[in-house]
Write a protein that holds these residues in place. Structure first.
Motif, PDB file in Angstrom:
ATOM      1  N   CYS A 141       0.836  -1.205   0.000  1.00  0.00           N
ATOM      2  CA  CYS A 141       0.000   0.000   0.000  1.00  0.00           C
ATOM      3  C   CYS A 141       0.869   1.252   0.000  1.00  0.00           C
ATOM      4  CB  CYS A 141      -0.928   0.020   1.215  1.00  0.00           C
ATOM      5  SG  CYS A 141      -2.312  -1.125   1.070  1.00  0.00           S
ATOM      6  N   ILE A 142       1.956   1.236   0.786  1.00  0.00           N
ATOM      7  CA  ILE A 142       2.835   2.403   0.842  1.00  0.00           C
ATOM      8  C   ILE A 142       3.518   2.601  -0.509  1.00  0.00           C
ATOM      9  CG2 ILE A 142       4.882   3.399   1.946  1.00  0.00           C
ATOM     10  CD1 ILE A 142       4.094   1.801   4.488  1.00  0.00           C
ATOM     11  N   ALA A 143       3.947   1.479  -1.109  1.00  0.00           N
ATOM     12  CA  ALA A 143       4.643   1.560  -2.408  1.00  0.00           C
ATOM     13  C   ALA A 143       3.691   1.938  -3.533  1.00  0.00           C
ATOM     14  CB  ALA A 143       5.313   0.232  -2.725  1.00  0.00           C
ATOM     15  N   GLY A 144       2.389   1.710  -3.324  1.00  0.00           N
ATOM     16  CA  GLY A 144       1.410   2.103  -4.335  1.00  0.00           C
ATOM     17  C   GLY A 144       1.036   1.014  -5.312  1.00  0.00           C
ATOM     18  N   VAL A 145       1.509  -0.205  -5.090  1.00  0.00           N
ATOM     19  CA  VAL A 145       1.123  -1.299  -5.980  1.00  0.00           C
ATOM     20  C   VAL A 145      -0.148  -1.973  -5.481  1.00  0.00           C
ATOM     21  CG1 VAL A 145       3.411  -1.700  -6.908  1.00  0.00           C
ATOM     22  CG2 VAL A 145       2.734  -2.888  -4.846  1.00  0.00           C
ATOM     23  N   MET A 146      -0.647  -1.483  -4.354  1.00  0.00           N
ATOM     24  CA  MET A 146      -1.928  -1.933  -3.826  1.00  0.00           C
ATOM     25  C   MET A 146      -2.605  -0.690  -3.276  1.00  0.00           C
ATOM     26  SD  MET A 146      -2.148  -5.189  -1.324  1.00  0.00           S
ATOM     27  CE  MET A 146      -2.404  -6.754  -2.072  1.00  0.00           C
ATOM     28  N   GLN A 147      -3.935  -0.657  -3.307  1.00  0.00           N
ATOM     29  CA  GLN A 147      -4.615   0.554  -2.866  1.00  0.00           C
ATOM     30  C   GLN A 147      -5.395   0.314  -1.582  1.00  0.00           C
ATOM     31  OE1 GLN A 147      -6.965   2.425  -5.943  1.00  0.00           O
ATOM     32  NE2 GLN A 147      -7.914   3.765  -4.438  1.00  0.00           N
ATOM     33  N   PRO A 148      -5.156   1.119  -0.544  1.00  0.00           N
ATOM     34  CA  PRO A 148      -5.939   0.963   0.682  1.00  0.00           C
ATOM     35  C   PRO A 148      -7.376   1.400   0.435  1.00  0.00           C
ATOM     36  CG  PRO A 148      -4.026   2.404   1.014  1.00  0.00           C
ATOM     37  CD  PRO A 148      -4.193   2.219  -0.450  1.00  0.00           C
ATOM     38  N   ASP A 149      -8.304   0.950   1.292  1.00  0.00           N
ATOM     39  CA  ASP A 149      -9.697   1.367   1.144  1.00  0.00           C
ATOM     40  C   ASP A 149      -9.863   2.823   1.542  1.00  0.00           C
ATOM     41  OD1 ASP A 149     -10.445  -1.132   0.288  1.00  0.00           O
ATOM     42  OD2 ASP A 149     -10.751  -1.873   2.324  1.00  0.00           O
ATOM     43  N   SER A 150      -9.157   3.212   2.604  1.00  0.00           N
ATOM     44  CA  SER A 150      -9.236   4.609   3.004  1.00  0.00           C
ATOM     45  C   SER A 150      -8.007   4.959   3.813  1.00  0.00           C
ATOM     46  CB  SER A 150     -10.501   4.859   3.831  1.00  0.00           C
ATOM     47  OG  SER A 150     -10.434   4.115   5.020  1.00  0.00           O
ATOM     48  N   GLY A 151      -7.814   6.257   4.034  1.00  0.00           N
ATOM     49  CA  GLY A 151      -6.703   6.709   4.850  1.00  0.00           C
ATOM     50  C   GLY A 151      -5.778   7.654   4.115  1.00  0.00           C
ATOM     51  N   ARG A 152      -4.547   7.745   4.623  1.00  0.00           N
ATOM     52  CA  ARG A 152      -3.609   8.743   4.130  1.00  0.00           C
ATOM     53  C   ARG A 152      -2.192   8.192   4.260  1.00  0.00           C
ATOM     54  NH1 ARG A 152      -0.587  12.676   6.356  1.00  0.00           N
ATOM     55  NH2 ARG A 152      -0.412  14.658   5.268  1.00  0.00           N
ATOM     56  N   ILE A 153      -1.387   8.404   3.242  1.00  0.00           N
ATOM     57  CA  ILE A 153       0.023   8.008   3.292  1.00  0.00           C
ATOM     58  C   ILE A 153       0.855   9.193   2.809  1.00  0.00           C
ATOM     59  CG2 ILE A 153       1.793   6.421   2.415  1.00  0.00           C
ATOM     60  CD1 ILE A 153      -0.514   4.444   1.799  1.00  0.00           C
ATOM     61  N   ALA A 154       1.858   9.562   3.586  1.00  0.00           N
ATOM     62  CA  ALA A 154       2.779  10.617   3.153  1.00  0.00           C
ATOM     63  C   ALA A 154       4.194  10.076   3.206  1.00  0.00           C
ATOM     64  CB  ALA A 154       2.640  11.844   4.044  1.00  0.00           C
ATOM     65  N   ILE A 155       4.936  10.325   2.147  1.00  0.00           N
ATOM     66  CA  ILE A 155       6.344   9.916   2.112  1.00  0.00           C
ATOM     67  C   ILE A 155       7.181  11.179   2.027  1.00  0.00           C
ATOM     68  CG2 ILE A 155       8.115   8.693   0.798  1.00  0.00           C
ATOM     69  CD1 ILE A 155       5.778   6.844  -0.156  1.00  0.00           C
ATOM     70  N   ASP A 156       7.995  11.381   3.045  1.00  0.00           N
ATOM     71  CA  ASP A 156       8.859  12.549   3.054  1.00  0.00           C
ATOM     72  C   ASP A 156       8.047  13.838   2.973  1.00  0.00           C
ATOM     73  OD1 ASP A 156      11.411  13.176   3.412  1.00  0.00           O
ATOM     74  OD2 ASP A 156      12.069  12.880   1.347  1.00  0.00           O
ATOM     75  N   GLY A 157       6.880  13.832   3.621  1.00  0.00           N
ATOM     76  CA  GLY A 157       6.024  15.010   3.624  1.00  0.00           C
ATOM     77  C   GLY A 157       5.103  15.117   2.422  1.00  0.00           C
ATOM     78  N   LEU A 158       5.388  14.356   1.353  1.00  0.00           N
ATOM     79  CA  LEU A 158       4.549  14.403   0.156  1.00  0.00           C
ATOM     80  C   LEU A 158       3.400  13.406   0.305  1.00  0.00           C
ATOM     81  CD1 LEU A 158       4.192  15.245  -2.928  1.00  0.00           C
ATOM     82  CD2 LEU A 158       5.471  13.169  -3.422  1.00  0.00           C
ATOM     83  N   VAL A 159       2.159  13.927   0.195  1.00  0.00           N
ATOM     84  CA  VAL A 159       1.005  13.037   0.321  1.00  0.00           C
ATOM     85  C   VAL A 159       0.887  12.215  -0.957  1.00  0.00           C
ATOM     86  CG1 VAL A 159      -1.487  12.910   0.619  1.00  0.00           C
ATOM     87  CG2 VAL A 159      -0.173  14.620   1.863  1.00  0.00           C
ATOM     88  N   VAL A 160       1.059  10.909  -0.846  1.00  0.00           N
ATOM     89  CA  VAL A 160       0.975  10.047  -2.033  1.00  0.00           C
ATOM     90  C   VAL A 160      -0.370   9.348  -2.124  1.00  0.00           C
ATOM     91  CG1 VAL A 160       3.461   9.666  -2.172  1.00  0.00           C
ATOM     92  CG2 VAL A 160       2.062   8.111  -0.827  1.00  0.00           C
ATOM     93  N   PHE A 161      -1.061   9.292  -0.978  1.00  0.00           N
ATOM     94  CA  PHE A 161      -2.403   8.711  -0.982  1.00  0.00           C
ATOM     95  C   PHE A 161      -3.241   9.418   0.069  1.00  0.00           C
ATOM     96  CE2 PHE A 161      -5.626   5.815   0.639  1.00  0.00           C
ATOM     97  CZ  PHE A 161      -6.254   5.410  -0.526  1.00  0.00           C
ATOM     98  N   ASP A 162      -4.432   9.847  -0.330  1.00  0.00           N
ATOM     99  CA  ASP A 162      -5.363  10.453   0.616  1.00  0.00           C
ATOM    100  C   ASP A 162      -6.760  10.201   0.076  1.00  0.00           C
ATOM    101  OD1 ASP A 162      -6.941  12.004   2.268  1.00  0.00           O
ATOM    102  OD2 ASP A 162      -5.372  13.523   2.533  1.00  0.00           O
ATOM    103  N   SER A 163      -7.487   9.303   0.750  1.00  0.00           N
ATOM    104  CA  SER A 163      -8.794   8.917   0.220  1.00  0.00           C
ATOM    105  C   SER A 163      -9.766  10.091   0.249  1.00  0.00           C
ATOM    106  CB  SER A 163      -9.345   7.728   1.001  1.00  0.00           C
ATOM    107  OG  SER A 163      -9.375   8.011   2.383  1.00  0.00           O
ATOM    108  N   LYS A 164      -9.613  10.998   1.228  1.00  0.00           N
ATOM    109  CA  LYS A 164     -10.549  12.131   1.312  1.00  0.00           C
ATOM    110  C   LYS A 164     -10.299  13.134   0.197  1.00  0.00           C
ATOM    111  CE  LYS A 164     -11.568  12.146   6.267  1.00  0.00           C
ATOM    112  NZ  LYS A 164     -10.411  12.013   7.171  1.00  0.00           N
ATOM    113  N   ARG A 165      -9.009  13.378  -0.091  1.00  0.00           N
ATOM    114  CA  ARG A 165      -8.697  14.351  -1.142  1.00  0.00           C
ATOM    115  C   ARG A 165      -8.528  13.682  -2.503  1.00  0.00           C
ATOM    116  NH1 ARG A 165      -3.665  16.809   1.627  1.00  0.00           N
ATOM    117  NH2 ARG A 165      -3.312  17.875  -0.354  1.00  0.00           N
TER     118      ARG A 165
END
Lengths: 370, 217
Positions: free
Chosen positions: A43-67
């Motif tokens: 999920c963090i690497a992006g080869v799988m998608q979480p159902d919801s939530g938020r992931i930031a790598i080095d401050g950059l938001v790479v996944f945010d289900s709300k946005r």
């Protein structure tokens, strides 16, 4: 460099629900097989998608289900080392390294210089024209790590990187891996089900049980005091049993048939006690506290230690003064390890059948269920 | 003896196989991106020419490319015709060989360890690079098997070819049509020569199939 994760992913049989932050350090993720640790990395690497939530790598938001942000893996700059290394089988080692520069617009000579530099650093120079199938497990892993370094990741994640190796290779490859990770110096997530690896490689660790984080702390701290039942099991505590507090520092452990003193205060609600197998020792002469007579049910020789299976010689119903309904329950044996170069025990060999042993109060762990 | 059916057959099968191959790998890749349910729907639609009687395929092609259809009229506007032409034979052979190539290639794509593709993505490789330089080379044996099967099927195509391209000696008469023609005209020797030739070619087509596609122990 950092990773901030707060995600939920549902599966038919369990739900992964994790939330943590990690900076420039090596964080171990310890969990039983199938607890969701690999899913988390994917999920963090992006080869799988979480159902919801938020992931930031080095401050950059790479996944945010709300946005509705979901960057493709290509833009996340994570280095993911797979269990089987996932080298491109049709390419040579050089090809595996070179393809990471396919998007970089740089002169051919510069590409070659960078490939050779990394190859030298990972001691791959002599294998450059070989296919992955011609390499040993350790060489394959070095190639995979070199390939990750070529792509200049912001964070490195390792998914059971040592479990594909033969046990005799594992120790040397582990040392190399640790050197490589120190060379990287940034955020490292190290996923494993092997507590020894996590203990040696990681500064901090978190444990995952049934898709949820059970504990999070320094590796040394959690091995010393696992806090929860799951972490105790994952860090290899052999003797764990439910207990009832019968005093401020006193607990009845019905499974073992023992009433034991603890150094830590016993909680009011349900809890478990744990004692590592090597912490049970022979009682000193005249020592009383937490000393009991045990039957040695079995004695087994392991390569560098001896294992004893013990049951306490105490009344079966130690808790008759409390409200316990269980009477005459069969005792669950304790396991004790005696390390050192003792003579091996052979099957059918006679051994001392009763012993007086001490369970030191300072080594008794008080564990929460979750 | 007129050898034109041999050259027409080989030429038709070659072009049909090339077309089917590119269509096949594209659709195999395209379908791979979908979940199980959609993949199943696409699979059924794309595999239909495999199970439909060739005459039914030929009938659809006639409807689609005939001068009464919008496509046929458009082609006529540009001075092109598919019905009773060599191009028609290529189209018929492509349609029937496509499902074999598509299915074989898709099966070999599915065999590829997904973590190899995931690793490529995390390394920042574009989907285009991943497809041409990793997925396709890794699935090479499956692709060879698919091409061999597709070529054999294109070579053997009869029903749909006869319906859309007809039986014009020297232009659309392929070997299978020539065999039928010869038997109709009671030229059993000519038919036998064509039959033996087809058996011979088929034998050689099956060699790469056995080297690359399965049968490995």
């Amino acid at each position: 460099m950092s990773i901030d994760v707060d995600i939920v992913k549902r599966f038919s049989n369990f739900t992964l629900e994790v939330s943590f932050s990690v900076g420039d350090e090596r964080l171990g993720v310890l969990g039983a097989s199938g607890c969701g640790k690999s899913v988390m990395l994917r999920c963090i690497a992006g080869v799988m998608q979480p159902d919801s939530g938020r992931i930031a790598i080095d401050g950059l938001v790479v996944f945010d289900s709300k946005r509705r942000i979901n960057l493709p893996p290509q833009q996340r700059r994570t280095g993911l080392l797979f269990q089987q290394y996932a080298l491109f089988p049709t390419m040579t080692v050089r090809g595996n390294l070179a393809i990471t520069l396919s998007r970089a617009r740089m002169p051919r000579a510069e590409c070659k210089r960078r490939i050779d530099e990394i190859a030298d650093k990972f001691r791959l120079t002599q294998f450059m024209d070989q296919k992955p199938s011609q390499l040993s497990g350790g060489q394959q892993q070095r190639t995979a790590m070199a390939r990750i370094f070529m792509s200049a990741p912001k964070v490195i994640m390792l998914d059971e990187p040592l479990s594909a190796l033969d046990s005799f290779l594992r120790n040397s490859v582990e040392d190399e891996l640790l050197d490589e990770l120190k060379l990287f110096g940034g955020t490292v997530l190290f996923v494993s089900h092997n507590r020894d690896e996590v203990f040696r490689i990681c500064e901090r660790m978190l444990t995952i049980n049934n898709g949820k984080i059970s504990t999070f702390g320094t590796t040394a701290g959690l091995f010393h005091n696992p806090e929860t039942l799951a972490t105790a099991r994952l860090t290899g505590v052999k003797n764990i049993a439910p207990a009832i507090a019968t005093g401020d520092n006193l607990a009845d452990v019905e499974d073992w048939g023992l009433r034991i003193h603890t150094e830590t205060k016993t909680p009011k609600d349900n809890f478990f006690v744990g004692i590592r197998a090597h912490h049970i020792r022979e009682a000193l002469p005249n020592e009383q506290k937490n000393c009991f007579d045990f039957n040695v049910e079995r004695k087994q020789s392991e390569p560098f230690r001896i294992k004893e299976i013990l049951t306490a010689i105490t009344e079966n119903n130690i808790t008759k003064n409390t409200n316990s309904k269980i009477i005459n329950k069969t005792k669950i044996p304790l396991i004790r390890f005696i390390s050192g170069s003792q003579d091996p025990i052979f099957p059918n060999q006679e051994f001392q059948t009763t012993k007086r042993l001490c369970i030191p109060p300072k080594h008794i762990m008080i564990l929460k269920e979750t | 003896m007129d050898w034109s059916p041999f050259f027409i057959s080989v030429k038709t099968s070659f072009f049909a196989t090339v077309l089917s191959f590119f269509l096949g790998i594209f659709f195999a890749w395209f379908v791979l991106g979908f979940g199980v349910r959609w993949r199943c729907v696409f699979d059924i639609i794309l595999s239909l020419p495999l199970v439909l009687p060739p005459t039914v395929v030929g009938f659809f092609l006639l409807l689609f490319f005939g001068w009464n259809s919008p496509v046929g009229q458009l082609l006529r506007y540009f001075g092109l015709r598919v019905v009773f032409s060599w191009e028609g034979a290529v189209i018929a052979a492509t349609v029937v060989s496509f499902p074999l190539i598509y299915r074989t290639v898709r099966a070999s794509f599915e065999q590829v360890d997904i973590s190899i593709l995931d690793a490529a993505r995390t390394l920042g490789l574009s989907e285009f690079t991943i497809f041409w330089r990793i997925l396709l080379p890794v699935s090479f044996p499956g692709c060879v098997a698919g091409v061999a099967l597709g070529f054999a099927r294109a070579l053997g195509e009869f029903g749909a070819t006869l319906m859309i391209a007809g039986n014009i000696p020297g232009r659309t008469q392929t070997i299978p049509v020539a065999i039928w023609s010869a038997v109709e005209g009671n030229e059993m020797t000519a038919a036998l020569i064509w039959v033996l030739l087809i058996v011979f070619i088929s034998f050689f087509i099956l060699i790469p199939l056995n080297i690359f596609g399965g049968n490995r122990t």
